[in-house]
Every structure is written in structure tokens, then in C-alpha cells.
Design a protein around this motif. Structure first.
Motif, PDB file in Angstrom:
ATOM      1  N   SER A  34       0.832  -1.207   0.000  1.00 32.42           N
ATOM      2  CA  SER A  34       0.000   0.000   0.000  1.00 32.42           C
ATOM      3  C   SER A  34       0.867   1.258   0.000  1.00 32.42           C
ATOM      4  CB  SER A  34      -0.902   0.008   1.234  1.00 32.42           C
ATOM      5  OG  SER A  34      -1.507   1.255   1.374  1.00 32.42           O
ATOM      6  N   ALA A  35       1.915   1.229   0.818  1.00 31.55           N
ATOM      7  CA  ALA A  35       2.762   2.414   0.937  1.00 31.55           C
ATOM      8  C   ALA A  35       3.566   2.665  -0.337  1.00 31.55           C
ATOM      9  CB  ALA A  35       3.705   2.247   2.130  1.00 31.55           C
ATOM     10  N   VAL A  36       4.176   1.608  -0.851  1.00 32.71           N
ATOM     11  CA  VAL A  36       5.022   1.774  -2.034  1.00 32.71           C
ATOM     12  C   VAL A  36       4.125   1.871  -3.257  1.00 32.71           C
ATOM     13  CG1 VAL A  36       6.683   0.603  -3.510  1.00 32.71           C
ATOM     14  CG2 VAL A  36       6.974   0.564  -1.040  1.00 32.71           C
ATOM     15  N   GLY A  37       4.055   3.072  -3.806  1.00 34.27           N
ATOM     16  CA  GLY A  37       3.158   3.253  -4.950  1.00 34.27           C
ATOM     17  C   GLY A  37       3.726   4.282  -5.897  1.00 34.27           C
ATOM     18  N   LEU A  38       2.834   4.891  -6.637  1.00 32.73           N
ATOM     19  CA  LEU A  38       3.285   5.872  -7.616  1.00 32.73           C
ATOM     20  C   LEU A  38       4.039   7.009  -6.944  1.00 32.73           C
ATOM     21  CD1 LEU A  38       0.000   5.893  -9.676  1.00 32.73           C
ATOM     22  CD2 LEU A  38       2.108   4.658 -10.141  1.00 32.73           C
ATOM     23  N   GLY A  39       3.631   7.323  -5.720  1.00 32.75           N
ATOM     24  CA  GLY A  39       4.283   8.407  -4.990  1.00 32.75           C
ATOM     25  C   GLY A  39       5.771   8.153  -4.817  1.00 32.75           C
ATOM     26  N   ASN A  40       6.137   6.896  -4.650  1.00 29.83           N
ATOM     27  CA  ASN A  40       7.563   6.572  -4.456  1.00 29.83           C
ATOM     28  C   ASN A  40       8.329   6.693  -5.761  1.00 29.83           C
ATOM     29  OD1 ASN A  40       5.817   5.105  -2.564  1.00 29.83           O
ATOM     30  ND2 ASN A  40       7.747   4.521  -1.638  1.00 29.83           N
ATOM     31  N   ILE A  41       7.652   6.398  -6.862  1.00 33.21           N
ATOM     32  CA  ILE A  41       8.368   6.378  -8.138  1.00 33.21           C
ATOM     33  C   ILE A  41       8.351   7.739  -8.820  1.00 33.21           C
ATOM     34  CG2 ILE A  41       8.411   5.353 -10.454  1.00 33.21           C
ATOM     35  CD1 ILE A  41       7.189   2.837  -9.224  1.00 33.21           C
ATOM     36  N   SER A  59      -5.342  -1.517  -1.621  1.00 36.44           N
ATOM     37  CA  SER A  59      -5.564  -1.119  -0.228  1.00 36.44           C
ATOM     38  C   SER A  59      -6.654  -0.061  -0.114  1.00 36.44           C
ATOM     39  CB  SER A  59      -4.273  -0.580   0.392  1.00 36.44           C
ATOM     40  OG  SER A  59      -3.937   0.673  -0.155  1.00 36.44           O
ATOM     41  N   THR A  60      -6.929   0.633  -1.209  1.00 36.75           N
ATOM     42  CA  THR A  60      -7.849   1.767  -1.104  1.00 36.75           C
ATOM     43  C   THR A  60      -9.308   1.337  -1.006  1.00 36.75           C
ATOM     44  OG1 THR A  60      -7.802   1.921  -3.504  1.00 36.75           O
ATOM     45  CG2 THR A  60      -6.368   3.417  -2.303  1.00 36.75           C
ATOM     46  N   ILE A  61      -9.597   0.087  -1.287  1.00 36.15           N
ATOM     47  CA  ILE A  61     -10.988  -0.355  -1.215  1.00 36.15           C
ATOM     48  C   ILE A  61     -11.301  -0.967   0.161  1.00 36.15           C
ATOM     49  CG2 ILE A  61     -10.629  -2.716  -2.118  1.00 36.15           C
ATOM     50  CD1 ILE A  61     -13.196  -2.291  -3.780  1.00 36.15           C
ATOM     51  N   VAL A  79       3.309  11.815   4.531  1.00 31.19           N
ATOM     52  CA  VAL A  79       1.870  11.512   4.668  1.00 31.19           C
ATOM     53  C   VAL A  79       1.412  10.699   3.465  1.00 31.19           C
ATOM     54  CG1 VAL A  79      -0.460  12.489   4.621  1.00 31.19           C
ATOM     55  CG2 VAL A  79       1.276  13.523   6.042  1.00 31.19           C
ATOM     56  N   PHE A  80       1.776  11.178   2.282  1.00 31.10           N
ATOM     57  CA  PHE A  80       1.307  10.522   1.064  1.00 31.10           C
ATOM     58  C   PHE A  80       1.954   9.154   0.887  1.00 31.10           C
ATOM     59  CE2 PHE A  80       1.263   9.631  -3.476  1.00 31.10           C
ATOM     60  CZ  PHE A  80      -0.080   9.810  -3.742  1.00 31.10           C
ATOM     61  N   SER A  81       3.267   9.144   1.068  1.00 30.79           N
ATOM     62  CA  SER A  81       4.012   7.947   0.749  1.00 30.79           C
ATOM     63  C   SER A  81       3.687   6.795   1.700  1.00 30.79           C
ATOM     64  CB  SER A  81       5.498   8.287   0.790  1.00 30.79           C
ATOM     65  OG  SER A  81       6.243   7.184   0.442  1.00 30.79           O
ATOM     66  N   LEU A  82       3.546   7.109   2.981  1.00 29.92           N
ATOM     67  CA  LEU A  82       3.251   6.023   3.926  1.00 29.92           C
ATOM     68  C   LEU A  82       1.748   5.771   4.039  1.00 29.92           C
ATOM     69  CD1 LEU A  82       5.717   6.531   6.926  1.00 29.92           C
ATOM     70  CD2 LEU A  82       5.575   4.557   5.429  1.00 29.92           C
ATOM     71  N   SER A  83       0.969   6.403   3.208  1.00 29.18           N
ATOM     72  CA  SER A  83      -0.507   6.325   3.250  1.00 29.18           C
ATOM     73  C   SER A  83      -1.015   6.553   4.684  1.00 29.18           C
ATOM     74  CB  SER A  83      -1.054   4.975   2.764  1.00 29.18           C
ATOM     75  OG  SER A  83      -0.392   4.462   1.649  1.00 29.18           O
ATOM     76  N   LEU A  84      -0.572   7.670   5.293  1.00 25.06           N
ATOM     77  CA  LEU A  84      -0.974   7.943   6.678  1.00 25.06           C
ATOM     78  C   LEU A  84      -2.350   8.565   6.748  1.00 25.06           C
ATOM     79  CD1 LEU A  84       2.175   9.689   8.212  1.00 25.06           C
ATOM     80  CD2 LEU A  84       1.597   7.271   8.217  1.00 25.06           C
ATOM     81  N   GLY A  85      -3.048   8.288   7.809  1.00 26.60           N
ATOM     82  CA  GLY A  85      -4.307   8.987   8.070  1.00 26.60           C
ATOM     83  C   GLY A  85      -5.386   8.678   7.064  1.00 26.60           C
ATOM     84  N   MET A  86      -5.292   7.538   6.413  1.00 31.18           N
ATOM     85  CA  MET A  86      -6.285   7.250   5.372  1.00 31.18           C
ATOM     86  C   MET A  86      -7.188   6.111   5.785  1.00 31.18           C
ATOM     87  SD  MET A  86      -3.818   7.463   2.128  1.00 31.18           S
ATOM     88  CE  MET A  86      -2.598   8.747   2.058  1.00 31.18           C
ATOM     89  N   SER A  87      -7.068   5.681   7.002  1.00 33.08           N
ATOM     90  CA  SER A  87      -7.832   4.550   7.537  1.00 33.08           C
ATOM     91  C   SER A  87      -7.399   3.215   6.939  1.00 33.08           C
ATOM     92  CB  SER A  87      -9.349   4.759   7.402  1.00 33.08           C
ATOM     93  OG  SER A  87      -9.755   4.810   6.058  1.00 33.08           O
ATOM     94  N   ILE A  88      -6.344   3.237   6.118  1.00 33.19           N
ATOM     95  CA  ILE A  88      -5.856   1.980   5.541  1.00 33.19           C
ATOM     96  C   ILE A  88      -5.064   1.207   6.600  1.00 33.19           C
ATOM     97  CG2 ILE A  88      -4.276   0.957   3.858  1.00 33.19           C
ATOM     98  CD1 ILE A  88      -5.037   3.221   1.967  1.00 33.19           C
ATOM     99  N   ALA A  89      -4.098   1.895   7.210  1.00 34.57           N
ATOM    100  CA  ALA A  89      -3.286   1.237   8.227  1.00 34.57           C
ATOM    101  C   ALA A  89      -4.195   0.721   9.344  1.00 34.57           C
ATOM    102  CB  ALA A  89      -2.255   2.207   8.785  1.00 34.57           C
ATOM    103  N   TYR A 134      -9.592   7.372  -9.150  1.00 36.18           N
ATOM    104  CA  TYR A 134      -8.687   8.024 -10.108  1.00 36.18           C
ATOM    105  C   TYR A 134      -7.377   7.265 -10.308  1.00 36.18           C
ATOM    106  CZ  TYR A 134      -5.735  10.765  -6.805  1.00 36.18           C
ATOM    107  OH  TYR A 134      -4.861  11.176  -5.845  1.00 36.18           O
ATOM    108  N   TYR A 135      -6.977   6.517  -9.273  1.00 35.99           N
ATOM    109  CA  TYR A 135      -5.789   5.665  -9.447  1.00 35.99           C
ATOM    110  C   TYR A 135      -6.029   4.670 -10.584  1.00 35.99           C
ATOM    111  CZ  TYR A 135      -1.733   5.487  -6.227  1.00 35.99           C
ATOM    112  OH  TYR A 135      -0.541   5.668  -5.616  1.00 35.99           O
ATOM    113  N   SER A 136      -7.296   4.238 -10.737  1.00 35.01           N
ATOM    114  CA  SER A 136      -7.582   3.227 -11.758  1.00 35.01           C
ATOM    115  C   SER A 136      -7.304   3.776 -13.158  1.00 35.01           C
ATOM    116  CB  SER A 136      -9.024   2.736 -11.647  1.00 35.01           C
ATOM    117  OG  SER A 136      -9.913   3.709 -12.133  1.00 35.01           O
TER     118      SER A 136
END
Ligand code: PFF
Length: 495
Positions: A20-27, A336-338, A229-239, A100-102
Motif C-alpha cells: 500500500s505504501a510503495v506506490g506511484l508516490g515513491n516512483i 488497499s484503497t478499497i 503523509v502521502f508515501s506512507l498512506s498515513l491517516g487514510m484509515s488503511i493502516a 482516479y488511481y484506476s
């Protein structure tokens, strides 16, 4: 046997979380953020952001999720019945990200195929903007439907459905155990190859060249916190949701540290690859790295194809590998977003995991078709800004208030410390999650809102307001619909 919403092992949990964390934001985001915020000097705010925010906040989000073993909305309601609305807000916002990720995943799927024959032609910029996206900044673009993009996006939704509608371990758990290591391995191959290209050192020197004077500027601190915040997907209720799926024996503190480390390792590695490639391009074309560098879709779909055009035969290996990496990184994040919305719906309305996922995926796929129009690219930019600058930071503030204050973070300390094999929590942790973080993030959040209000176009403002209304209304609907599950008010607590 793990039940429908339980990880089979701690490894599945960690790998899914890294996925979930490693995504487009990392690249596509991090290399540019590093470069444009002082290069080597950026590591100081970056490390501070990880230590001061990333790790302490993730521990909080995991701790509360683990405690409740139920969905975000159900737990928020249990913490305080007035919080149910906020409990739906984040899962719905994250579902908007999924939609939108889709689109990006769809574009990338097309590029995987194109990369086998450099199908973008001699002018990748024109190909991407005009031939593929038919880019239009006018609303009329909504009427220009682009079937290729629709098909590519639907293919992505089918893959997501295939994984997500199964029981957690049989789907997401198993897939994460394969895809996340594969993602790291392919990335290593790409980076090693990139480092051997002539000119790589030019790019790297440019990237790391530290500009210490920037350390005194507030913006680079904001950039570092925003990136984490973005990269670790913080505060998104995913973790939160992922931790609620864990069994009773998890060492959450050590898990958090592993996830944060893996995420940083990956993004710094990605930066080496991106800047080596830019250095190579700079040497070949005589253009300065500073003129080549960009981020986002421009980097992936324009700069990289341009480099592949001058790379000769190797491009037929590196190209498909690169677009595959982007796809895998995007896929493991989008999966992870669903989860937060799906689990909340299962809890409130008593639907099965499989049925909920199927419905959400059909709804998501239908709405996402708006991005398969000529206006899609522009719209994506607007929604992305809204989500990143406004909705997600708000999520961190909301979670700090609900978890640290209303739930009371101190309740978790003894339990988390009893399991830890690494650091132990103390007063310092409470100070961070109760005071430092909410205050600091609020400042960044207000700054971001001003930014959108000042620099956004009229259309962008309209769409930001429309997205906000949509989000608030959808959240309200989930909140007021009557619960169908008698268990809805019985969120058990483990700690
Ligand atoms: N953390 C992901 C990345 O760095 O690309 C992005 C992301 C994933 C953002 C999931 C939001 C999300 F809900």
C-alpha cells in the motif's frame, strides 16, 4: 484457518502494508520532491518527518485499529457515536482515490504494451497528450469517450475484483506475498541497469547536490511532511483497517519500523534510477538535467518514453520492466484503497466480503469511466490536488483527534510496549501524537488550502468544491442509512 477478514500471518500483513505504501508516490513523486527541495539537504527534514510523524503516527493508527478488530466507521462510532460521520469520511475519500488511481493504472497498462515496440513514436509528448488522452481542458471533452482507455481501465478493475473479492488471506495476503517482493526485485534490476548508463553520475550529482540554505525555509519542511503523509498512506484509515485484520500476537511497533524503512528504501532507490536515467538523457541530448526533470504523469509517460527512444535495443527490455514496475506499485496500492470502505460496509450492513467488493468494484468502475474521456486528464489533476492537499491531511488531523484525544492514546502504551522487540513508547509519543502532529499538520493543511484557492484556475476551484460536496454527501448517506447488522454497536476491544 484465518477468517474472511484476517491475515494468515504477520508477513502477509507487513507485505500488504508495504504494498500500500510503495506506490506511484515513491516512483514519480519522491525523486522530484528530493531534487527540488535541496537535494542532499532534504534528508534532514525527511528523516525528521519519518521519526517525528511517520512512525509515531502509524503506531497510533495501527494500535487503535488492532484494538478494535473492526472497521474504521464501526470503531469511530464506538469511540463516540458523534464520530460516525468522520468514520465514513475517510473510507469514502480513499475510495475516491481508488477511482482516479484506476485511470493511471489503465494508462500504464497501455504503455506496458506500447513499450514492446516503442509505440509512442518519435514525439512521446504529443502522443500522450493528444493521440492517447485527446486532452481537453473544456467540459465538452466529457463527450469525447476514449474506448482504448476504457478497456485498459476495465482490465485493471477485473484484476482488482479477482483479488479483492476473495477472503483476505486467499486474495490480498497471497498476492502481496508475490507481488511486493517481485516489485522490489524488478526495481533493483532497473536501478542497477540505470546506474551503468553513461552520464548516470551527472544525474546523481545534480540530485544530491545539497543546498543547505534551504533548510531554513518552511517549504522544504512542508514538502517533507507532505511526502511522508502521502508515501506512507498515513491517516487514510488503511493502516487502521489492515491492523484490525491482524491476529492477536502482532508486534505493531516493530512492524511499523519495518514498513517505514522498506518504504524509504524503495523511494530512495527509485530516485537513484530516475536521476541516472535523466543524467544519461542529459548527456545524449545536451539538455541540462534541470530542464528534463519533472514528476507525475509527465515523468512516466513522456520523459521515460523519450529516454527509451534514444536508448536503442536495451529499451525493449528496460521499457516493459519499467512500466510493469509502475503497474505493480500502483496495483498493490490501489488494492488497499478499497479495504476501509468495504470493511465498514460489511460491518454496518451485514453484507459478505465478496458481495461488498463486487458491488463497490462495479460502482467504482462505472464512475471511473469519466476518466476515459478527453476531459479525464484535466479532471484527474483537479481531484488529485483536492485529495492530496485537502482531504488526506484533514484525515491525519481527524485521526489525531479521534484516536489520540477522544479514544485516548495512553490506553495503548502498555499493550504496545508488552509486545515490542524494538523501541518502547513513553511520554514523548503522547506529546507527538496529541500536540505536535495535529498542530503541525493543521498549519500545512491551511497552507495547502490557500494554495489551491490562490493558484487554482476557476475550473479547478469549481471542481474542488464539487468533489468536496460529493464526498460530504456520500459520507452522509452512509452515516444515516440504518444499520442492518445487529452487531454494529458492539465493537469489541482487545486492549
Ligand atoms: N502511498 C502510495 C504512494 O506513495 O504512492 C499512495 C497512496 C496509496 C495514496 C493509497 C493513498 C492511498 F490511499
Amino acid at each position: 484457518m484465518a477468517d474472511k477478514n484476517e491475515w494468515g500471518s504477520n508477513l502477509s500483513f507487513i507485505l500488504a502494508m508495504i504494498g500500500s505504501a510503495v506506490g506511484l508516490g515513491n516512483i514519480w513523486r519522491y525523486p522530484y520532491v528530493l531534487y527540488s527541495n535541496g537535494g542532499g539537504a532534504f534528508y534532514i527534514p525527511y528523516i525528521v518527518a519519518i521519526l517525528l510523524m511517520g512512525i509515531p503516527f502509524l503506531i497510533l493508527e495501527y494500535g487503535v485499529g488492532y484494538n478494535f478488530k473492526s472497521s474504521f466507521a464501526k470503531a469511530a462510532r464506538k469511540i463516540n457515536s458523534k464520530c460516525e460521520y468522520l468514520g465514513w469520511f475517510l473510507p469514502v475519500a480513499v475510495f475516491m482515490i481508488m477511482i482516479y488511481y484506476s485511470a493511471i493504472l489503465g494508462w500504464d497498462g497501455i504503455y506496458i504494451i506500447l513499450s514492446f515496440f516503442k509505440g509512442w513514436g518519435v514525439n512521446p509528448d504529443a502522443f500522450f497528450a493528444t493521440t492517447l488522452l485527446h486532452s481537453s481542458e473544456s467540459y465538452m471533452g466529457l463527450l469525447d469517450f476514449i474506448p482504448v482507455i476504457a478497456v485498459a481501465m476495465l482490465a485493471g478493475w477485473v484484476i482488482i475484483w479477482f483479488i479483492s473479492h476473495r477472503d483476505l488471506e486467499a486474495g490480498l495476503g497471497k498476492v502481496s506475498k508475490i507481488l511486493v517482493p517481485a516489485l522490489f526485485i524488478i526495481m533493483v534490476i532497473i536501478v542497477i541497469f540505470s546506474l551503468t548508463l553513461p552520464g548516470a553520475s551527472i544525474g546523481l550529482a545534480e540530485l544530491f547536490n545539497p543546498d543547505w540554505s534551504l533548510l531554513g525555509h518552511f517549504e522544504i519542511w512542508m514538502a517533507a511532511f507532505g511526502q511522508i503523509v502521502f508515501s506512507l498512506s498515513l491517516g487514510m484509515s488503511i493502516a487502521f483497517t489492515y491492523a484490525s485484520y491482524t491476529r492477536d500476537d502482532a508486534d505493531l511497533i516493530t512492524n511499523t519500523i519495518s514498513i517505514a524503512l522498506a518504504n524509504s528504501l524503495f523511494e530512495n532507490f527509485a530516485a537513484l534510477g530516475v536521476f541516472s536515467i535523466l543524467g544519461y538523457m542529459s548527456l545524449q541530448s545536451g539538455t541540462a538535467v534541470s530542464e528534463l526533470v519533472t514528476q507525475g504523469t509527465g515523468l512516466v509517460f513522456v520523459v521515460y518514453p523519450t529516454v527509451f527512444n534514444v536508448l536503442g535495443q536495451w529499451a525493449y527490455v528496460l521499457g516493459p520492466l519499467f512500466f510493469l514496475t509502475v503497474y505493480l506499485a500502483g496495483l498493490t496500492s490501489i488494492l488497499s484503497t478499497i479495504e476501509p470502505l468495504s470493511f465498514s460496509i460489511q460491518n454496518k450492513f451485514g453484507l459478505s466480503r465478496s458481495k461488498t467488493m463486487t458491488i463497490l468494484i462495479i460502482v467504482g468502475a462505472c464512475i471511473s469511466m469519466i476518466y476515459a474521456t478527453a476531459f479525464g486528464g484535466t479532471l484527474l489533476g483537479f481531484v488529485d490536488t483536492f485529495i492530496n492537499q485537502i482531504a488526506l491531511l484533514f484525515g491525519v488531523i481527524v485521526e489525531c483527534i479521534i484516536f489520540a484525544w477522544i479514544f485516548k492514546a495512553e490506553k495503548l502504551i502498555d499493550f504496545l510496549n508488552s509486545k515490542t522487540k524494538t523501541i518502547t513508547l513513553g511520554k514523548w509519543w503522547l506529546l507527538i501524537v496529541k500536540y505536535i502532529l495535529p498542530i503541525f499538520i493543521s498549519i500545512i493543511w491551511i497552507g495547502g488550502m490557500f494554495d489551491v484557492a490562490h493558484s487554482g484556475s476557476f475550473d479547478q476551484l469549481n471542481f474542488t468544491i464539487a468533489s468536496a460536496i460529493l464526498l460530504l454527501v456520500a459520507t452522509l448517506i452512509f452515516t444515516i442509512l440504518p444499520a442492518k447488522n445487529p452487531d454494529w454497536d458492539n465493537a469489541e476491544e482487545r486492549v
